[in-house]
Scaffold this motif. Sequence first.
Motif, PDB file in Angstrom:
ATOM      1  N   ALA A 117       0.825  -1.210   0.000  1.00  0.00           N
ATOM      2  CA  ALA A 117       0.000   0.000   0.000  1.00  0.00           C
ATOM      3  C   ALA A 117       0.859   1.261   0.000  1.00  0.00           C
ATOM      4  N   LEU A 118       1.981   1.238   0.717  1.00  0.00           N
ATOM      5  CA  LEU A 118       2.877   2.392   0.726  1.00  0.00           C
ATOM      6  C   LEU A 118       3.537   2.606  -0.635  1.00  0.00           C
ATOM      7  N   LYS A 119       3.835   1.525  -1.327  1.00  0.00           N
ATOM      8  CA  LYS A 119       4.422   1.656  -2.668  1.00  0.00           C
ATOM      9  C   LYS A 119       3.454   2.338  -3.619  1.00  0.00           C
ATOM     10  N   GLU A 120       2.181   1.982  -3.548  1.00  0.00           N
ATOM     11  CA  GLU A 120       1.185   2.616  -4.404  1.00  0.00           C
ATOM     12  C   GLU A 120       0.978   4.075  -4.029  1.00  0.00           C
ATOM     13  N   GLU A 121       1.012   4.374  -2.730  1.00  0.00           N
ATOM     14  CA  GLU A 121       0.845   5.763  -2.302  1.00  0.00           C
ATOM     15  C   GLU A 121       2.053   6.608  -2.685  1.00  0.00           C
ATOM     16  N   LEU A 122       3.253   6.038  -2.616  1.00  0.00           N
ATOM     17  CA  LEU A 122       4.452   6.767  -3.037  1.00  0.00           C
ATOM     18  C   LEU A 122       4.414   7.070  -4.530  1.00  0.00           C
ATOM     19  N   ALA A 123       3.848   6.183  -5.326  1.00  0.00           N
ATOM     20  CA  ALA A 123       3.724   6.445  -6.755  1.00  0.00           C
ATOM     21  C   ALA A 123       2.816   7.641  -7.021  1.00  0.00           C
ATOM     22  N   ARG A 124       1.811   7.841  -6.201  1.00  0.00           N
ATOM     23  CA  ARG A 124       0.936   9.003  -6.367  1.00  0.00           C
ATOM     24  C   ARG A 124       1.553  10.282  -5.813  1.00  0.00           C
ATOM     25  N   ARG A 125       2.471  10.151  -4.860  1.00  0.00           N
ATOM     26  CA  ARG A 125       3.060  11.330  -4.214  1.00  0.00           C
ATOM     27  C   ARG A 125       4.469  11.646  -4.703  1.00  0.00           C
ATOM     28  N   ARG A 126       4.963  10.943  -5.710  1.00  0.00           N
ATOM     29  CA  ARG A 126       6.369  11.100  -6.067  1.00  0.00           C
ATOM     30  C   ARG A 126       6.704  12.493  -6.592  1.00  0.00           C
ATOM     31  N   HIS A 127       5.701  13.242  -7.039  1.00  0.00           N
ATOM     32  CA  HIS A 127       5.950  14.604  -7.520  1.00  0.00           C
ATOM     33  C   HIS A 127       6.212  15.574  -6.374  1.00  0.00           C
ATOM     34  N   GLN A 128       5.922  15.188  -5.135  1.00  0.00           N
ATOM     35  CA  GLN A 128       6.130  16.069  -3.991  1.00  0.00           C
ATOM     36  C   GLN A 128       7.620  16.160  -3.651  1.00  0.00           C
ATOM     37  N   GLY A 129       7.960  17.186  -2.891  1.00  0.00           N
ATOM     38  CA  GLY A 129       9.350  17.388  -2.519  1.00  0.00           C
ATOM     39  C   GLY A 129       9.829  16.368  -1.494  1.00  0.00           C
ATOM     40  N   VAL A 130      11.139  16.341  -1.321  1.00  0.00           N
ATOM     41  CA  VAL A 130      11.728  15.378  -0.395  1.00  0.00           C
ATOM     42  C   VAL A 130      11.292  15.666   1.035  1.00  0.00           C
ATOM     43  N   SER A 131      11.234  16.916   1.409  1.00  0.00           N
ATOM     44  CA  SER A 131      10.832  17.253   2.777  1.00  0.00           C
ATOM     45  C   SER A 131       9.368  16.879   3.037  1.00  0.00           C
TER      46      SER A 131
ATOM     47  N   ILE B 128      19.532   9.581  -7.511  1.00  0.00           N
ATOM     48  CA  ILE B 128      19.570   9.258  -6.087  1.00  0.00           C
ATOM     49  C   ILE B 128      20.370   7.968  -5.907  1.00  0.00           C
ATOM     50  N   THR B 129      21.585   8.087  -5.428  1.00  0.00           N
ATOM     51  CA  THR B 129      22.409   6.917  -5.134  1.00  0.00           C
ATOM     52  C   THR B 129      22.141   6.442  -3.709  1.00  0.00           C
ATOM     53  N   TRP B 130      22.679   5.274  -3.372  1.00  0.00           N
ATOM     54  CA  TRP B 130      22.474   4.752  -2.023  1.00  0.00           C
ATOM     55  C   TRP B 130      23.175   5.612  -0.974  1.00  0.00           C
TER      56      TRP B 130
ATOM     57  N   LEU C 251      11.776   8.215  -5.812  1.00  0.00           N
ATOM     58  CA  LEU C 251      12.528   9.421  -6.161  1.00  0.00           C
ATOM     59  C   LEU C 251      13.243   9.274  -7.497  1.00  0.00           C
ATOM     60  N   ASN C 252      13.780   8.102  -7.782  1.00  0.00           N
ATOM     61  CA  ASN C 252      14.491   7.902  -9.041  1.00  0.00           C
ATOM     62  C   ASN C 252      13.562   7.841 -10.242  1.00  0.00           C
ATOM     63  N   ARG C 253      12.312   7.512 -10.023  1.00  0.00           N
ATOM     64  CA  ARG C 253      11.376   7.416 -11.141  1.00  0.00           C
ATOM     65  C   ARG C 253      10.730   8.750 -11.480  1.00  0.00           C
ATOM     66  N   ARG C 254      11.151   9.814 -10.805  1.00  0.00           N
ATOM     67  CA  ARG C 254      10.642  11.133 -11.176  1.00  0.00           C
ATOM     68  C   ARG C 254      11.302  11.632 -12.451  1.00  0.00           C
TER      69      ARG C 254
ATOM     70  N   PHE D 248      11.320  -3.283   8.351  1.00  0.00           N
ATOM     71  CA  PHE D 248      10.308  -2.382   7.801  1.00  0.00           C
ATOM     72  C   PHE D 248      10.944  -1.057   7.392  1.00  0.00           C
ATOM     73  N   ARG D 249      11.840  -0.528   8.202  1.00  0.00           N
ATOM     74  CA  ARG D 249      12.509   0.723   7.855  1.00  0.00           C
ATOM     75  C   ARG D 249      13.367   0.553   6.607  1.00  0.00           C
ATOM     76  N   ALA D 250      14.051  -0.573   6.485  1.00  0.00           N
ATOM     77  CA  ALA D 250      14.890  -0.804   5.306  1.00  0.00           C
ATOM     78  C   ALA D 250      14.043  -0.892   4.036  1.00  0.00           C
ATOM     79  N   HIS D 251      12.928  -1.610   4.099  1.00  0.00           N
ATOM     80  CA  HIS D 251      12.045  -1.700   2.933  1.00  0.00           C
ATOM     81  C   HIS D 251      11.437  -0.346   2.605  1.00  0.00           C
ATOM     82  N   LEU D 252      11.105   0.433   3.625  1.00  0.00           N
ATOM     83  CA  LEU D 252      10.550   1.765   3.390  1.00  0.00           C
ATOM     84  C   LEU D 252      11.572   2.669   2.712  1.00  0.00           C
ATOM     85  N   THR D 253      12.832   2.578   3.123  1.00  0.00           N
ATOM     86  CA  THR D 253      13.892   3.362   2.482  1.00  0.00           C
ATOM     87  C   THR D 253      14.066   2.959   1.022  1.00  0.00           C
ATOM     88  N   ARG D 254      14.012   1.663   0.739  1.00  0.00           N
ATOM     89  CA  ARG D 254      14.160   1.188  -0.644  1.00  0.00           C
ATOM     90  C   ARG D 254      13.013   1.678  -1.524  1.00  0.00           C
ATOM     91  N   LEU D 255      11.786   1.621  -1.024  1.00  0.00           N
ATOM     92  CA  LEU D 255      10.650   2.100  -1.802  1.00  0.00           C
ATOM     93  C   LEU D 255      10.730   3.604  -2.045  1.00  0.00           C
TER      94      LEU D 255
END
Length: 550
Positions: free
Chosen positions: A458-472, A522-524, A513-516, A501-508
């Motif tokens: 669910a977070l992956k789908e929500e990030l796809a909708r919010r990817r245009h937002q800024g990093v902050s 965005i490197t590791w 960010l890279n798909r913008r 969970f934190r590691a998977h959240l960071t990866r998503l």
Amino acid sequence: MMNEREKSDGAVVPMKPVNNAKDFWSFVAELAEGRAPAKENERDTNDDREERGAAPALADQASQPQETQRPCKKLPPCAPMGGKAMPKAGCPKALDRIRQAALIDKKLRFTNLFHHVYAVDHLRAAYFELKKQAAPGIDGQTWSDYGQELESNLQNLSYRLARGTYHAPPVKRVYIPKPGGRQRPIGIPTLEDKIVQRAATAVLGAVYEADFKGFSYGFRPGKSAHLALDALAVAIQTKKVNFVLDADIRSFFDTLDHQCLMQFVEHRIADRRVLRLLRKWLNAGVMEAGRRIEQEEGVPQGGSISPLLANLYLHYALDLWADQWRKRHAAGDCVIVRYADDFVIGLEHEADAKKFLAELRERFHKFNLELHDEKTRIIPFGRQARSKSGKREDGDNQGGSSSGGDATASTADTPARPGKPSTFNFLGFTHSCGQTRRGKFIVLRRTVAKRMRAKLKALKEELARRRHQGVSTLGRWLQSVLRGHVQYFGVPRNSQPLWAFRAHLTRLWKQALNRRSQRRSITWAKMSRIAKRWLLYPRIVHPYPEERHA
């Protein structure tokens, strides 16, 4: 004798005041009104139950009040207010008096509660307890819209409730996804209905809190899911629990019998106006796709009154019966923990577990409830189950589960590995048998893997909708998501799933960010700095179960 101590006065005859007015209308304005004799609280007698038409076959002797009632004990006098005005109806002081009366006399039936529901102060408190961003009902009215003329709206609502002209509108039917691709129906009441339901819940909760059992933890003041989890862990670790009955009620909220529910309410409530209001909510129906659908059974999930009605239903259908069963029929230890419609039973002997399950099916059948065959099972679990698990490797119980009654053995939660007892899921945690470094038996609780995968999806789908937002902006949102996850799942010995969970959240987040753009800038190394800035490090926020239940 008028105003005799501890006696109710008779009818008060109005006295004519001294008339110093010079005109007729001033004289009329000074006239007083009489008062009828005070009415005492009604007692539940056999004749009363016959007049109401209650069906005694639906509830056993434990769930029915006795025919003869002892007189209600006199409440202590109110403390002096120091010249201040007495609290109005519906305020916490009045609810405390109701709670105290219900606790002193467990057979007392309340006949005059409705004025606490429509008290303006109580309705105002209920309004401010609602979530400001909650979804609106069928009328589209939001919290802020209603608050623009709050006082006039509350006065009008109170007037309609007092006159009996308030009509409960249908609830708005929406669906939310469940694990496994299914959907859960949710009912969204209108804002005014939310206010009245919350006010009624506060009044009725003050009555029934004195009756609910201690092993009931769902949606009660001073109770929580973590208290239920800790109580279960301590009970399994300290009691002689060798088998666990993991039960699931099929479509509980959709199958509640209205007639049984109203009979349960009438055990304590004799106020006809409160009972009429409850029937309005039960018969309001749901609005789906512009069409009103009547409901002959069940209560919509999403209303403020639904959790209380569910607790009340299972209190008479399960809690009272199960508490008596373990005292009369259990040959060994028996522990019970229930949170809303989720409950776990721990027993010492397998024969007791099978007998309990068979009788539970018959008990639920009387109240239009049914256990889910695929999700209801009896599994070996506990100190003895762990020590004897190695002896069951070559037998039929290699999977670590055994069926009881008509239940089919299921390893839907987590299949047991050879040499280890099965696990079960309860309130989002997978419970398994473990031991400390010194060899002491403990109950391990880990985040359910299936639920974590569904959350990340669910977070992956929500990030796809919010990817245009800024990093902050994304960082603040993900920070709140991770904080909420840690606040619930941050129990002892669950650190590894939190960090995963934190590691998977960071990866998503990095993928979003890279798909913008097509550059993938965005490197590791850069992502590690971003994650360190916004995503907090997980930590254990809850104490050990033994500390809470010392």
